[in-house]
Design an enzyme around this catalytic site. Structure first.
Site, PDB file in Angstrom:
ATOM      1  CD  GLN A  61      97.917   3.614   2.353  1.00 62.08           C
ATOM      2  OE1 GLN A  61      98.539   3.513   2.239  1.00 62.08           O
ATOM      3  NE2 GLN A  61      97.435   5.316   3.634  1.00 62.08           N
ATOM      4  CB  SER A 105      92.353   9.166   2.186  1.00 62.05           C
ATOM      5  OG  SER A 105      93.470   9.335   2.223  1.00 62.05           O
ATOM      6  CB  SER A 140      97.043   3.961  -6.836  1.00 64.25           C
ATOM      7  OG  SER A 140      97.473   4.689  -5.103  1.00 64.25           O
ATOM      8  CD  GLU A 148     101.103   7.151   1.724  1.00 66.52           C
ATOM      9  OE1 GLU A 148     100.889   7.266   2.539  1.00 66.52           O
ATOM     10  OE2 GLU A 148     101.013   7.141   0.441  1.00 66.52           O
TER      11      GLU A 148
END
Lengths: 383, 394
Positions: free
Chosen positions: B112, B115, B148, B231
């Site tokens: 993903q 951020s 991650s 999420e």
């Protein structure tokens, strides 16, 4: 981020049979009916002015609930004169009574005294009279007693009872007292019998007042053994008290949110300030947790009664009571603080909720007493 | 209507056609997907049968009893929990057919790219740019962080700014990014536990065909809400037995090592045990509401309680261990394939759980969400709402 967590099956109990933590349609209908009645007959101003009289209990409201709606006999099987419902329905009634901080002896008579009699071989006439709301009962065990706690007894001698028992909730409204005696018996004593004096005590909780019961040669009718009857009564009382506490907390949160949306300072609704929003969100989380814990306790009590095994109920009740007191008190304390000066006045009902919540945090055992019970139940022993 | 009996029948058919003992793992998973038994609530042809979500448990139980392989969901959590529901809701038919099958079987890992160093809680302020390329598609430049699985991933879900001239929420578009593109550089980001579970991802001239856009141009913020909501459910909504999760190891240590016990620790342990049990019941109640088709707002709060409890319980555990609490199992820099909050030892749990109140939305932001969306309290005054993204102070 990837987030995973393996599960570790603990040794503390099976969880495969999940409790039903929701409200059924019938339970929601029951809630709506009780709430309607309370909206019409139990507004805050009326409750406050009643606390200033010699008759703090609202017996006409009690009659409407217990007799009119048939709620006093929910826990009593139909063949013993009741409605044959379960703790799940009684819990819903208590949520609503808590939300209205209603001054009626529902928990003490329709739950605690009733459960004590359900554990007894005798006393079926008394039980039927409580279930039909012809009479009000009170278990003469101090309100602060935990389910497995010790309790004072009257002295049984020569077929009559002697002694003084203090801290008995709703005894002033009771027609019949269930008195544990030093011979191991539980006795039904008529409140208006010769040798019985019931004197109100000035109580922190204005809407569930305590009384002192003095017995001087009072006649009693032995209905069964006190030990198991008191234990069962207090366990059910403690478990369903969590639903009352949920009602108190839910009212406190709802009213405070409503107030803070209306109240303006610094040219803004006060509820828009992040410091207050976070406190209310935190409180909401606690109330959500209490709802799950209270539903779990009610469901476990119902299942335990049906199965004749209260091992799961003992854990569920202890968990609910180790949690509920702090949440209800926190909710009422936040309600008072966030209402500002108005929350400190006699006129605003928040003090009724604070007093009830604080008293409830002691009733049927403090959180600490229930945590200690859990230490044994789930094998987390003291040093 | 597909009921439990029908699902059992289909599962047995699959097991008969592809006996797990003699079938290649990947062949079995593909066949399971094609039989609609991957996620039964998904549509037919996309791994499901349009059945109630609650019936998945029926299929899983039958397959487990038969010793069938699973798709190792812990390794592909981002794909399953976040990318898939977004692709299902906003993807074209072609995108759904291309991506969902290898995503579910684990042949293709997802990450993903949301951020950024300058856009954390204020994610909508992100600055990674996607510009129309000559001919077809887009060219992407920027930097992402806290990613991650980036070093394992074949694909990423990506949000990038396609229009800097409108207020920040309106100029974002959602893409599927090819992690094998030569412009993608993944660098490990070491964290306080010693290992590198996340990465920094540098995007330099990355080409994305327009057919890999999810949703409309400029509608990426709305599409991303699907991802973010899923999420939070994934983080807070796991089903646990009593003493599942973080309380389990400390309760076991308490039982097995009476010499460590003190009265102070006993009171605190009991308090946290009760809170962990209440949190478990809250999660169970939430799941029952979902199964009964009465989704409540409780989901918004699950992650908040989960983060706080994990931190308090693991902190207590380190203290309980006393002299051993002064030691740490291993500071070696590693790149784990999956994140296990309760894995390793107490010191690791204590340090890793600090991330629980930051990842997937900080606890402070989640409290705002509860206050505004659940309780209906007013939002903070916004100074950035009607300002073009390019004119915001940064």
């Amino acid at each position: 981020m990837s987030t995973t967590s393996p599960t570790h099956a603990g040794p503390a109990g099976p969880v495969d049979a999940q409790p039903d933590l929701l409200y059924s349609e019938e339970e929601e209908a029951l809630r709506a009916a009780v709430r309607d009645l309370l909206t019409d007959h139990c507004d805050a101003a009326r409750v406050i002015s009643r606390t200033e009289t010699d008759a703090p209990h609202d017996l006409s409201l009690w009659k409407a609930l217990a007799d009119g709606m048939g709620l006093a006999g929910l826990l009593v099987p139909e063949d013993r004169g009741g409605q044959g419902a379960t703790h799940r329905e009684a819990a819903v009634v208590l949520e609503e009574l808590g939300r209205a901080v209603a001054p009626v002896p529902y928990l003490t008579s329709a739950v605690v005294a009733t459960e004590a009699l359900l554990a007894c071989a005798g006393g079926s006439e008394v039980l039927a009279s409580l279930a039909s709301a012809r009479r009000i009962g009170a278990l003469a065990v101090p309100l602060h007693t935990a389910p497995d706690g010790s309790f004072p007894t009257a002295r049984a001698a020569g077929g009559v009872l002697h002694g003084e028992l203090a801290g008995i909730a709703d005894a002033a409204a009771a027609d019949v007292l269930l008195v544990p005696a030093d011979d191991g018996g539980l006795y039904a004593v008529e409140a208006d019998a010769a040798g019985v004096t019931v004197t109100g005590q000035t109580s922190l909780d204005l809407t569930r007042p305590l009384a002192r019961v003095a017995l001087e040669g009072a006649a009693g009718h032995r209905v069964g053994d006190a030990g198991p009857a008191v234990r069962r009564a207090l366990r059910a009382g403690a478990g369903l008290l969590a639903s009352e506490q949920l009602g108190l907390a839910d009212w406190s949160l709802t009213e405070t949110v409503r107030h803070l949306k209306d109240r303006r300072q610094f040219n803004r609704p006060v509820g828009g300030f992040q410091a207050l929003k976070h406190r209310l969100a935190q409180l909401w989380l606690e109330v959500v947790g209490l709802r799950a814990a209270a539903r779990n306790a009610a469901d476990a009590l119902a299942a335990g009664t049906a199965a004749g095994d209260d091992a799961d109920a003992a854990v569920a009740v202890a968990v609910a009571q180790a949690y509920a007191g702090r949440v209800a008190v926190h909710a009422a304390e936040e309600a008072l603080q966030l209402h500002g000066g108005i929350g400190m006045t006699w006129e605003h009902p928040v003090h009724l909720y604070l007093k009830r919540a604080k008293a409830d945090s002691i009733a049927y055992g403090t959180a600490g007493a229930h945590r200690e019970a859990l230490a044994g139940l789930v094998d987390l022993r003291a040093p | 209507m597909t009921d439990a009996a029908e699902l059992r029948r289909r599962t047995q058919e699959l097991l008969a056609a592809r006996p797990p003992a003699t079938t290649d793992r990947l062949d079995f998973l593909r066949a399971r997907f094609d039989a609609g038994l991957a996620w039964v609530h998904y549509p037919e042809g996309l791994g499901g049968l349009g059945a109630p979500r609650s019936l998945q448990a029926v299929v899983d139980a039958e397959l487990e009893a038969a010793g069938a392989p699973d798709n190792d969901p812990r390794r592909i959590g981002i794909g399953l929990g976040m990318a898939a529901p977004t692709i299902l809701q906003y993807g074209t038919e072609e995108q759904r057919r291309r991506f969902l099958r290898p995503l579910w079987t684990g042949e293709e890992v997802w990450c993903q790219l949301f951020s950024e160093p300058g856009a954390g809680s204020d994610l909508a302020a992100l600055g990674t740019r996607a510009v129309r390329a000559d001919g077809d598609g887009w060219v992407v430049d920027g930097q992402k962080v806290w990613t991650s699985s980036a070093h394992l991933a074949r694909w990423a879900i990506l949000i990038a700014r396609t229009d800097p001239d409108v207020p920040k929420h309106r100029g974002i578009t959602y893409f599927v990014c090819d992690m094998t593109d030569p412009g993608v550089e993944v660098r490990p980001l070491r964290q306080i536990t010693g290992e590198a579970e996340f990465n920094e991802v540098f995007l330099t001239g990355v080409r994305i065909p327009d057919s890999h856009r999810l949703g409309e141009v400029g509608d990426g913020w709305r599409v991303a809400q699907t991802t973010l909501n899923n999420e939070r459910v994934a983080i807070g909504g796991m089903r646990l037995p009593r003493e599942g999760g973080m309380i389990g190891p400390v309760a076991r240590t308490w039982r097995e090592r009476p010499e460590l016990r003190t009265h102070d620790l006993h009171q605190r342990l009991l308090g946290l045990w009760v809170e962990a049990e209440v949190a478990r019941l809250t999660g169970e109640r939430l799941r029952q509401q979902l199964v009964a088709g009465q989704p409540g707002p409780e989901g918004a709060g699950m992650k908040l309680g989960f983060a706080r409890l994990n931190q308090q319980i693991s902190g207590l555990e380190v203290e309980l261990l006393g002299a051993e609490g002064l030691l740490y199992d291993d500071w070696t820099m590693r790149r784990p394939e999956l994140v296990d909050f309760t894995g390793r030892e107490a010191g690791y749990r204590y340090l890793r759980s600090k991330g629980n109140s930051i990842e997937g939305g900080t606890s402070e932001v989640l409290l705002n969400i509860v206050a505004e969306r659940v309780l209906g309290l007013p939002a903070e005054p916004r100074t950035d709402k009607d300002v073009a993204w390019k004119d915001l102070a940064r």
